[in-house]
Every structure is written in C-alpha cells, then in structure tokens.
Write an enzyme that holds these catalytic residues in place. Structure first.
Site, PDB file in Angstrom:
ATOM      1  N   GLY A 141      -7.760   8.363   6.467  1.00  4.96           N
ATOM      2  CA  GLY A 141      -7.609   7.999   5.070  1.00  4.96           C
ATOM      3  C   GLY A 141      -8.562   6.888   4.630  1.00  4.96           C
ATOM      4  O   GLY A 141      -9.150   6.950   3.547  1.00  4.96           O
ATOM      5  N   THR A 142      -8.711   5.892   5.471  1.00  5.69           N
ATOM      6  CA  THR A 142      -9.561   4.761   5.106  1.00  5.69           C
ATOM      7  C   THR A 142     -11.004   5.198   4.897  1.00  5.69           C
ATOM      8  O   THR A 142     -11.645   4.838   3.905  1.00  5.69           O
ATOM      9  CB  THR A 142      -9.491   3.671   6.202  1.00  5.69           C
TER      10      THR A 142
ATOM     11  N   ASN B  10       2.357   4.293  -0.982  1.00  8.20           N
ATOM     12  CA  ASN B  10       2.849   4.210   0.391  1.00  8.20           C
ATOM     13  C   ASN B  10       4.013   3.251   0.560  1.00  8.20           C
ATOM     14  O   ASN B  10       4.815   3.390   1.463  1.00  8.20           O
ATOM     15  CB  ASN B  10       1.715   3.802   1.339  1.00  8.20           C
TER      16      ASN B  10
ATOM     17  N   GLY C  31      -4.619  12.792   8.607  1.00  7.59           N
ATOM     18  CA  GLY C  31      -3.802  13.646   9.468  1.00  7.59           C
ATOM     19  C   GLY C  31      -2.527  13.017  10.000  1.00  7.59           C
ATOM     20  O   GLY C  31      -1.486  13.669  10.066  1.00  7.59           O
ATOM     21  N   HIS C  32      -2.591  11.733  10.364  1.00  6.46           N
ATOM     22  CA  HIS C  32      -1.440  11.168  11.086  1.00  6.46           C
ATOM     23  C   HIS C  32      -0.225  10.927  10.203  1.00  6.46           C
ATOM     24  O   HIS C  32       0.832  10.544  10.709  1.00  6.46           O
ATOM     25  CB  HIS C  32      -1.835   9.898  11.848  1.00  6.46           C
TER      26      HIS C  32
ATOM     27  N   THR D 214     -21.214  13.644  15.467  1.00  4.81           N
ATOM     28  CA  THR D 214     -20.616  14.779  16.162  1.00  4.81           C
ATOM     29  C   THR D 214     -19.136  14.869  15.819  1.00  4.81           C
ATOM     30  O   THR D 214     -18.420  13.871  15.872  1.00  4.81           O
ATOM     31  CB  THR D 214     -20.828  14.662  17.682  1.00  4.81           C
TER      32      THR D 214
ATOM     33  N   CYS E 149       6.093 -11.001   7.175  1.00  2.00           N
ATOM     34  CA  CYS E 149       5.954 -12.450   7.240  1.00  2.00           C
ATOM     35  C   CYS E 149       4.936 -12.821   8.302  1.00  2.00           C
ATOM     36  O   CYS E 149       4.844 -13.931   8.766  1.00  2.00           O
ATOM     37  CB  CYS E 149       7.322 -13.073   7.475  1.00  2.00           C
TER      38      CYS E 149
HETATM   39  C1  LIG Z   1      -1.954   5.497   0.640  1.00  2.00           C
HETATM   40  C2  LIG Z   1      -2.740   5.296   1.888  1.00  2.00           C
HETATM   41  N1  LIG Z   1      -4.086   5.335   1.840  1.00  2.00           N
HETATM   42  C3  LIG Z   1      -4.837   5.165   2.944  1.00  2.00           C
HETATM   43  C4  LIG Z   1      -4.266   4.957   4.177  1.00  2.00           C
HETATM   44  C5  LIG Z   1      -5.150   4.757   5.374  1.00  2.00           C
HETATM   45  O1  LIG Z   1      -5.178   5.899   6.178  1.00  2.00           O
HETATM   46  P1  LIG Z   1      -5.671   5.819   7.694  1.00  2.00           P
HETATM   47  O2  LIG Z   1      -4.649   5.037   8.428  1.00  2.00           O
HETATM   48  O3  LIG Z   1      -5.730   7.237   8.136  1.00  2.00           O
HETATM   49  O4  LIG Z   1      -7.011   5.185   7.693  1.00  2.00           O
HETATM   50  C6  LIG Z   1      -2.862   4.907   4.272  1.00  2.00           C
HETATM   51  C7  LIG Z   1      -2.169   4.685   5.564  1.00  2.00           C
HETATM   52  O5  LIG Z   1      -2.016   3.631   6.101  1.00  2.00           O
HETATM   53  C8  LIG Z   1      -2.089   5.080   3.100  1.00  2.00           C
HETATM   54  O6  LIG Z   1      -0.755   5.017   3.145  1.00  2.00           O
HETATM   55 ZN   LIG Z   2       9.259 -16.283   8.862  1.00  2.71          ZN
END
Ligand SMILES: Cc1ncc(COP(=O)(O)O)c(C=O)c1O
Ligand SMILES: [Zn+2]
Lengths: 388, 124
Positions: free
Chosen positions: A71-72, A151, A200-201, A237, A325
C-alpha cells in the site's frame, strides 16, 4: 485460553489456499519472468494470470495493473507520479486530514518540492464532504487523493461522488483502497478513479505485495527506474510468489464477498450493541452505518486504551488502540482529533477489526470479558471518581 | 515490550485507591500525553504508614504507580523523597524508552503528596 484475533485492519493471516498457491512459486517454479526459458515462461504466465485476477477484482483492464511492494509504495507512486507528470498544469493537490501516513507524508514531501496541498477537514463521523472538495478546487489543482475507507475508524468516503466531480473538472483522482479491497466492492469505473492503491496483507495475501491501478492514458510518470519490468512503471524483478498470492487472494475475496460481508456486519453490530448495552460511558467512533463491515472503534471514558489493549492481550484477545502512547508526543490519534473527538476520548479509543477467522463465539467471549476489564481499569483511574 | 514485573503490577496492582482522610495528596499529569497519577498518604511519626494511587494511563503508568507504592510504604519521608522515577523503572526491570518520560510519574506524584503534607503541617 481462547485466542481471538481482532486486528484485521493491521494485517490478516495468509489464507491457507493462498499460501499453498504461492509456495509453488517459491520452491519449484522459481523462474524470473523476464527469462526466455521455460522457468521464466512459467513464472510470467502465473504473474499474468494474477494480473488478470486483480484487474477483474477492481473492474480494470490487466494492462492497467502494476504490481508493487504494498500500500505504501502504491500511494507514493500514484501521488508522486501524478504530481510530477502534471506539474506544468499546476501544483495544487487536495487530500484529507485523515489519510494514512503513506498519503499524508507523500504529500508533505511534495510540499517541500513546491507543491501546495490542501488537507480537507472531516465531519464528526470522519467523512469528507463533496462540497469541501468542490470548494478546495482551484485552477492549479492537478490531483485529488481521498481514501475509500479509513483504517482507524472504518468510515467509507463518498468516493464515487468525488471521482465524478474530479472527472468533470479534469482533475486526476486517486483513492487509497487498502482497507476496502477484498471486503466491499471496489470498482474503478464506479469510483471514477485514475489511480487506486491496494495492499495484499489486508486481505489474506502476505505482506510486502500490492498493486496500483493506473487508468490507461492517465498522465503519470514512474518514480522508480531500472530494468523495464511492469512496462517501466515499476521496474525491478517481480515478486512472483507475492503476486501469485495477491491474485489468488483477490479471487477468493470476490467469491464470497457478499456472504462474508453480511456475516461480518452481523458480528460487528453484535459487538457495538453488546458493548454499548453492557458498558456505560462508551462512545462509537466513526460513521454509524457508512462504515466497513468489519470495523469497530469505541471509546471508553476514564481509561486509556493501551491499558485495555494490554488487558485484552493478557486474556488472549488481540486488538489495537487508535492512540498509541508509544509515539512519544503524539499520544492521541490525528484521525480522531480531526473528527473533533475530545482528547480524553481519543486516548481511550479501542479498535476491533474482524475477519474471516472470527466467529460468534469470539464475539461472545469478548462481550463476556470486556465489561469487567473496563470496570477494573476505571476503578483504578484518577479521572473516574470525579464523575462517580 | 513490557517486563514480567510490569505485567505483574499491571495485572495485580498494589495499593489502588484513595485514602479517605489522607495526610497528604499529590497529583501529577503529563500535559503532552495525558497520563495522570494521584497519590495519597497517611503519615505517622514521619513514616509513610499507608499509600494509595489512582492512575489514568497506559500499562506502564499503572505498573509504575503500583511499584512506587510498594517501595514507599514504611519509609521515612526523607527516604521516600529520595525515590526517583528512574528507581521505580529499575525496580520494574526497566520500561520501554518512549514510556520513561510520559508514563513514569508516580514518584513525582508522591513527592507532591509529601510536599502537601509538609505544607499542611507547617501551617497548623
Ligand atoms: C489506508 C491504508 N493505506 C496504506 C497502508 C499501507 O499499506 P502497506 O502496509 O501495505 O504498506 C495501510 C496499512 O497500514 C492502510 O491502512
Ligand atoms: Zn503512558
């Protein structure tokens, strides 16, 4: 002790069928998809089949899917790639205050390069309004990036409406569908997205693989350079086992999405209603119905969420808190604070996210142990007595 | 992330509560992270006869409050004033570094309670 995993928005276990499928491309079929020989051809074929599955899963063409490392990376590629390709049209980007850091920090980094970014506010349910997007558009706006589902609180954004507006105004639209993919329908034409990120995860494939949808013809530039893979859009790759897993996971998610999502909605509502009924001074965070089928976020007055997460963990239940925290200064969540949730309530927010492995017995167990835990922590709390 | 001692004090905290007719009360909060600890004392012949705490905070905050009360009970005021937040953390076999400043407040709260006791007695 019963073990219950209620943190599927953080990550999911790999589905056994997915694991079985991907392992064949770790041990036996280890070829490089760029190779001429049979090893390479086998790997390429598997990869292209996976691309087909992912493209079907989002209503796109296979040539519009680029595999990434999650995702990142997808968010970075979409936003930076669109910004760089369109910088002669303008330098303004619109996003929201409640995006994942993968989007927010990419935008912040573009600000240092001369782009200007509007971070739209949200209402108390975590929702971005169409009007606020419309009002933020100016003649320099080149990209809008609003997530499909949040999220932290599970709110589902009005992305089809925002997508339509962007299309009408000739502005590119990206949506981060990391939390929605595999759980609710995701369709690039319905959303009118030019870019869409998945990971995917979050739906039973392994960590470190994802995809970016790039609409055919959308002006975009690669941000990585190398050996020409993925038609130069994401060279390197390819992660064949991960890609195969991603394809399989999309296929499995589509197969029973309707049944699974109504099952999860039922369990989700059992938790929300059960907790609200059994535990006083409790608040639901996020939207009451425009929320992810698997997502619960509740604030328990007078206690800090981490102590509740710890208590649950000691009884075998894995959950998370919006406010960690551990980050030193930023104790309460930026998402809840953008929603106007008071600081004390933000600090007491517990996130429970359900998945395939959860059953009604899991929910019963939670509802059985949680009230006493909350009571115990409240009796210890320095802020409780005042109100009691 | 937490030591066994932290988990033990979190699960079975010692001396939770508030002393109704306390001789000294101290409350300390971290304005940034919001953890708050309140300590109340019963003092007899310059010795801490009883001590109780209430804490709003994470596992580390609760465990360090509990540990502090164990360390301070039975000590003279002078001995108790020498107990530092670091001493409490050490007795817990350490705390995660990011918790050291925000969640380890109990010794400060007790010092405030002793201060409160001394002020009360000075004026009467
Ligand atoms: C809304 C959202 N975007 C992006 C990400 C990042 O995805 P990844 O952990 O696959 O890089 C996450 C997960 O942590 C997410 O919840
Ligand atoms: Zn604390």
């Amino acid at each position: 002790m019963r073990e219950v995993y209620f943190d599927h928005s953080a990550t999911t276990p790999v589905h056994p069928v997915v694991a079985e499928e991907m392992i064949r491309y770790i041990t036996g079929n280890f070829g490089n998809p760029s190779s001429m020989h049979s090893y390479g051809r086998t790997a390429r074929k598997a990869m292209e089949e996976a691309r087909e599955k992912v493209s079907l899963g989002v209503g796109a063409g296979p040539e519009e899917i680029v595999f990434t490392a999650g995702g990142t990376e997808s968010d970075n590629m979409a936003i930076k790639g669109a910004a760089y390709a369109n910088r002669n049209q303008g330098n303004h980007i619109i996003t929201s205050a409640v995006e994942h850091h993968a989007v927010l920090d990419t935008c912040k980094s573009l600000e240092k390069e001369g782009f200007s970014v509007t971070y739209l506010p949200v209402d108390r349910f975590g929702m971005v309004s169409l009007e606020s997007v419309a009002d933020a558009i100016n003649d320099k706006t080149i990209l809008i990036s609003i997530m499909h589902a949040n999220n932290e609180v599970g709110t589902i954004m009005p992305v089809p409406e925002i997508g339509r507006l962007a299309r009408e105004r000739g502005i590119l639209f990206h949506t981060d569908a990391v939390q929605s993919m595999g759980k609710i329908p995701v369709d690039v034409d319905e959303i009118q997205a030019d870019f869409l990120s998945v990971s995917g995860h979050k739906f039973y494939a392994p960590k470190g693989v994802g995809a970016l949808y790039i609409r055919q013809g959308a002006p975009w530039l690669p941000i990585r350079h190398g050996g020409g893979q993925e038609r130069n859009r994401r060279p390197g790759t390819e992660n064949v086992p991960g890609i195969v897993a991603l394809g399989k996971a999309v296929e499995l998610a589509l197969a029973d999405m309707k049944e699974e999502s109504s099952r999860l909605v039922r369990l989700r509502n059992m938790i929300i209603n059960g907790v609200m009924e059994k535990i006083p001074h409790t608040h639901l965070n996020g939207h009451p119905d425009k929320r992810m089928p698997n997502h619960v976020n509740l604030s328990f007055e007078f206690i800090e969420a981490e102590s509740l997460v710890l208590s649950l963990d000691l009884e075998g239940v894995a959950a998370s808190s919006g406010s960690a925290c551990s980050s030193g200064s930023e104790k309460s969540s930026y998402v809840l604070s953008a929603m106007g949730v008071p600081k004390e309530l933000a600090r007491s927010s517990l996130r429970l996210t359900l998945g395939r492995d959860n059953t009604e017995e899991d929910v019963d167990y939670l509802l059985e142990i949680l009230p006493a835990m909350v009571e115990r922590l409240r009796l210890m709390s320095s802020s409780y007595k005042d109100k009691h | 992330m937490y030591s066994e001692k932290v988990i033990d004090h979190f699960t079975n905290p010692r001396n939770v509560g508030e002393i109704a007719d306390a001789d000294g009360v101290g409350e300390v909060g971290n304005p940034i992270c919001g953890d708050t600890t309140k300590v109340s004392l019963k003092v007899e012949n310059n010795v801490i006869k009883d001590i109780k705490f209430k804490t709003f905070g994470c596992g580390a905050a609760i465990a360090s409050s509990s540990m502090l009360t164990e360390m301070a009970k039975g000590k003279t005021l002078e001995e108790a004033l020498k107990i530092t937040n670091e001493d409490v953390a050490n007795m817990l076999d350490g705390l995660p570094p990011q918790k050291m400043h925000c969640s380890n407040l109990a010794a400060d709260a007790m010092h405030a309670a002793i201060e409160n006791y001394k002020n009360k007695n000075a004026s009467s």
